[in-house]
Scaffold this active site. Sequence first.
Site, PDB file in Angstrom:
ATOM      1  N   TYR A 111      89.216  20.729 -38.110  1.00 21.37           N
ATOM      2  CA  TYR A 111      87.909  21.373 -38.046  1.00 21.37           C
ATOM      3  C   TYR A 111      86.829  20.297 -38.045  1.00 21.37           C
ATOM      4  O   TYR A 111      86.613  19.611 -39.042  1.00 21.37           O
ATOM      5  CB  TYR A 111      87.694  22.301 -39.237  1.00 21.37           C
ATOM      6  CG  TYR A 111      88.492  23.587 -39.229  1.00 21.37           C
ATOM      7  CD1 TYR A 111      89.231  23.977 -38.126  1.00 21.37           C
ATOM      8  CD2 TYR A 111      88.493  24.431 -40.337  1.00 21.37           C
ATOM      9  CE1 TYR A 111      89.952  25.154 -38.121  1.00 21.37           C
ATOM     10  CE2 TYR A 111      89.214  25.619 -40.345  1.00 21.37           C
ATOM     11  CZ  TYR A 111      89.938  25.976 -39.235  1.00 21.37           C
ATOM     12  OH  TYR A 111      90.659  27.148 -39.238  1.00 21.37           O
ATOM     13  N   GLY A 154      82.399  37.788 -35.436  1.00 23.71           N
ATOM     14  CA  GLY A 154      81.094  38.438 -35.533  1.00 23.71           C
ATOM     15  C   GLY A 154      80.891  39.573 -34.566  1.00 23.71           C
ATOM     16  O   GLY A 154      79.939  40.355 -34.708  1.00 23.71           O
ATOM     17  N   SER A 186      80.997  42.836 -36.389  1.00 30.98           N
ATOM     18  CA  SER A 186      80.365  42.761 -37.707  1.00 30.98           C
ATOM     19  C   SER A 186      79.248  43.770 -37.883  1.00 30.98           C
ATOM     20  O   SER A 186      78.800  44.031 -38.994  1.00 30.98           O
ATOM     21  CB  SER A 186      79.788  41.360 -37.928  1.00 30.98           C
ATOM     22  OG  SER A 186      78.707  41.118 -37.031  1.00 30.98           O
TER      23      SER A 186
END
Length: 333
Positions: free
Chosen positions: A56, A209, A212
Amino acid sequence: MQTRILGKNGPTVSALGLGAMGMSGAYGVADRGESIATVHAALDAGVTLIDTGDFYAAGHNELLLAEALRDRPRDSYLLSVKTGLLLRPGGMPGGNDARPEAIRSNLTYSLTRLGTDHVDIYRPARLDPAVPIEETVGAIKELVEAGLVRYVGLSEMNAETIRRAHAVHPISDLQIEYSLISRAVETEVLPTLRELGIGLTAYGVLSRGLISGHWTTERTTRPADSDHRALSPRFAADNVEHNLALVEELRKIAAARDCTVAQLAIAWVAAQDPAVVPLVGARTRTRLAEALPAAQLELTADELALIERAVPAGSARGDRYPSAFMANLGVGN
């Protein structure tokens, strides 16, 4: 915070975990101070499982977590770390390396960046087609025996690979994308996990998202250069309006239950099995605060049926990853 056990071979963890990838720029620029404050808020709320990957942002995420966790007792949280994904300059994926020597070397770097003497769950991020899974898991097994790793996990692998890995060393959990619109896991993988007594840590529970309740078509037309969603088929202009129409159906059910769409979507994932732990990718305290009540939200059989009718399996448009990445996944959408 309620707790769950990651299968019969894994640890007891909080009913929701915190996924830290978004804190290192995967979805646009993140605020370092807010990210650290979000980690602190999660721990204070009883979240014990924190998920990261050594790739990451080329290690940035591990260094960020080390800073956030510096003054916290080591036994108050569990670190889940993925490894094996190679990066090219600029941050794009460059294949996989799950050779035993790479696994051992990568853990050494992770322990240093994280400032810890052990990782709680260590897992290959993807299957390396050049390395038998038995060799990869065997290397992690040696790290367990050396006290550097507590549990062996997997990520994005199919049922056959899970069985082969589990025969080498008990697997605590499989990490894989699972949401209302990413349900391929239900066909073979989830039944295999149940049979073998392996837990599931679900990432992408809000589909980055998209489901969401906060995403809009306007946001889709102006993605940040560093936002991975700019490459996602489900966010593409010819798919996103259809997918957001599914969210509007969820919004009606959420309103009747007096919860948010995000809470409903997270609770749906948790309701699929007692050994499923949703990972919430919150990178702000506001989004974390919205997600946390989902751990207490128990959906009735009637509500689950309503959700199924509103968003049946296969109803989303677009793959969950760009086509170039789909071949590396254990299951499809």
